[in-house]
Design a protein around this motif. Sequence first.
Motif, PDB file in Angstrom:
ATOM      1  N   LEU A   1       0.896  -1.342  -0.071  1.00 24.33           N
ATOM      2  CA  LEU A   1       0.039  -0.069   0.002  1.00 24.33           C
ATOM      3  C   LEU A   1       0.936   1.328   0.077  1.00 24.33           C
ATOM      4  N   ILE A   2       1.883   1.261   0.780  1.00 29.63           N
ATOM      5  CA  ILE A   2       2.670   2.470   0.958  1.00 29.63           C
ATOM      6  C   ILE A   2       3.428   2.556  -0.506  1.00 29.63           C
ATOM      7  N   LYS A   3       3.926   1.661  -1.035  1.00 34.31           N
ATOM      8  CA  LYS A   3       4.791   1.351  -2.293  1.00 34.31           C
ATOM      9  C   LYS A   3       3.754   2.099  -3.343  1.00 34.31           C
ATOM     10  N   SER A   4       2.648   1.447  -3.717  1.00 34.10           N
ATOM     11  CA  SER A   4       1.763   1.948  -4.709  1.00 34.10           C
ATOM     12  C   SER A   4       1.264   3.445  -4.532  1.00 34.10           C
ATOM     13  N   THR A   5       1.154   3.774  -3.252  1.00 33.81           N
ATOM     14  CA  THR A   5       0.660   5.230  -2.865  1.00 33.81           C
ATOM     15  C   THR A   5       1.959   6.224  -3.258  1.00 33.81           C
ATOM     16  N   LEU A   6       3.002   5.924  -3.008  1.00 30.25           N
ATOM     17  CA  LEU A   6       4.213   6.535  -3.318  1.00 30.25           C
ATOM     18  C   LEU A   6       4.717   6.330  -4.863  1.00 30.25           C
ATOM     19  N   GLY A   7       4.416   5.494  -5.471  1.00 31.48           N
ATOM     20  CA  GLY A   7       4.403   5.117  -6.802  1.00 31.48           C
ATOM     21  C   GLY A   7       3.623   5.996  -7.729  1.00 31.48           C
ATOM     22  N   SER A   8       2.470   6.361  -7.219  1.00 33.63           N
ATOM     23  CA  SER A   8       1.399   7.108  -7.895  1.00 33.63           C
ATOM     24  C   SER A   8       1.605   8.694  -7.496  1.00 33.63           C
ATOM     25  N   GLY A   9       2.784   9.112  -6.923  1.00 29.91           N
ATOM     26  CA  GLY A   9       3.373  10.276  -6.692  1.00 29.91           C
ATOM     27  C   GLY A   9       2.703  11.024  -5.351  1.00 29.91           C
ATOM     28  N   ASP A  10       1.909  10.186  -4.589  1.00 28.72           N
ATOM     29  CA  ASP A  10       1.190  10.754  -3.492  1.00 28.72           C
ATOM     30  C   ASP A  10       2.132  10.713  -2.184  1.00 28.72           C
ATOM     31  N   ASP A  11       1.944  11.504  -1.359  1.00 27.28           N
ATOM     32  CA  ASP A  11       2.668  11.296  -0.050  1.00 27.28           C
ATOM     33  C   ASP A  11       2.151  10.471   0.896  1.00 27.28           C
ATOM     34  N   VAL A  12       2.968   9.908   1.893  1.00 28.07           N
ATOM     35  CA  VAL A  12       2.159   9.034   2.908  1.00 28.07           C
ATOM     36  C   VAL A  12       2.516   9.612   4.186  1.00 28.07           C
ATOM     37  N   LEU A  13       1.525   9.651   4.944  1.00 31.35           N
ATOM     38  CA  LEU A  13       1.745  10.230   6.498  1.00 31.35           C
ATOM     39  C   LEU A  13       1.320   9.459   7.480  1.00 31.35           C
ATOM     40  N   VAL A  14       2.223   9.188   8.309  1.00 31.67           N
ATOM     41  CA  VAL A  14       1.835   8.243   9.571  1.00 31.67           C
ATOM     42  C   VAL A  14       1.946   8.979  10.720  1.00 31.67           C
ATOM     43  N   SER A  15       0.930   9.461  11.478  1.00 28.45           N
ATOM     44  CA  SER A  15       0.993  10.122  12.403  1.00 28.45           C
ATOM     45  C   SER A  15       1.699   9.679  13.417  1.00 28.45           C
ATOM     46  N   GLY A  16       2.618  10.601  14.060  1.00 29.74           N
ATOM     47  CA  GLY A  16       3.438  10.172  15.115  1.00 29.74           C
ATOM     48  C   GLY A  16       4.828   9.657  14.783  1.00 29.74           C
ATOM     49  N   PHE A  17       4.717   9.353  13.536  1.00 28.73           N
ATOM     50  CA  PHE A  17       6.060   8.670  12.973  1.00 28.73           C
ATOM     51  C   PHE A  17       6.667   9.438  12.214  1.00 28.73           C
ATOM     52  N   GLY A  18       6.201   9.946  10.923  1.00 28.51           N
ATOM     53  CA  GLY A  18       6.741  10.801   9.932  1.00 28.51           C
ATOM     54  C   GLY A  18       5.838  10.817   8.627  1.00 28.51           C
ATOM     55  N   LYS A  19       6.414  11.429   7.793  1.00 30.88           N
ATOM     56  CA  LYS A  19       5.734  11.481   6.273  1.00 30.88           C
ATOM     57  C   LYS A  19       6.901  11.182   5.207  1.00 30.88           C
ATOM     58  N   PHE A  20       6.648  10.236   4.362  1.00 29.52           N
ATOM     59  CA  PHE A  20       7.325   9.920   3.179  1.00 29.52           C
ATOM     60  C   PHE A  20       6.911  10.958   2.078  1.00 29.52           C
ATOM     61  N   CYS A  21       7.652  11.533   1.553  1.00 29.99           N
ATOM     62  CA  CYS A  21       7.041  12.462   0.311  1.00 29.99           C
ATOM     63  C   CYS A  21       7.901  12.070  -0.831  1.00 29.99           C
ATOM     64  N   VAL A  22       7.156  12.205  -2.149  1.00 26.24           N
ATOM     65  CA  VAL A  22       7.765  12.094  -3.380  1.00 26.24           C
ATOM     66  C   VAL A  22       8.387  13.362  -3.898  1.00 26.24           C
ATOM     67  N   ARG A  23       9.563  13.543  -4.322  1.00 26.88           N
ATOM     68  CA  ARG A  23       9.972  14.872  -4.849  1.00 26.88           C
ATOM     69  C   ARG A  23      10.482  14.786  -5.972  1.00 26.88           C
ATOM     70  N   GLU A  24      10.396  15.561  -6.894  1.00 34.00           N
ATOM     71  CA  GLU A  24      10.882  15.771  -8.401  1.00 34.00           C
ATOM     72  C   GLU A  24      12.115  16.262  -8.510  1.00 34.00           C
ATOM     73  N   LYS A  25      13.089  15.675  -8.886  1.00 34.26           N
ATOM     74  CA  LYS A  25      14.393  16.352  -9.162  1.00 34.26           C
ATOM     75  C   LYS A  25      14.511  16.664 -10.585  1.00 34.26           C
ATOM     76  N   ASN A  26      14.992  17.900 -10.876  1.00 29.25           N
ATOM     77  CA  ASN A  26      15.176  18.153 -12.303  1.00 29.25           C
ATOM     78  C   ASN A  26      16.482  17.497 -13.009  1.00 29.25           C
TER      79      ASN A  26
END
Length: 94
Positions: free
Chosen positions: A33-58
């Motif tokens: 679920l986490i991999k597919s969410t990040l793969g679609s370009g969306d961020d994953v926020l786990v309250s009290g743990f942290g946030k996985f963000c997808v960032r574009e690099k030029n």
Amino acid sequence: MALTKKDIAEKIQNELGFLRKQSVEIVETLLELIKSTLGSGDDVLVSGFGKFCVREKNERKGRNPATGEDAILPARRVVTFKCSGNLREKVNGK
């Protein structure tokens, strides 16, 4: 020592009383679920743990360290992690 998927599944099994197969399925499902969410370009926020963000690099100019030859590195997406304040405090022992 790193925490592995097997370790997580065993902790779920021991602490919550799930069968081993169910514990493994829970871990695999969560990670997929986490991999597919990040793969679609969306961020994953786990309250009290942290946030996985997808960032574009030029696209950028780089260099091959072995040959010293200049190269153009293509644009890409990277995943970054920013821990929550709670996790930071726990890691730092506060």
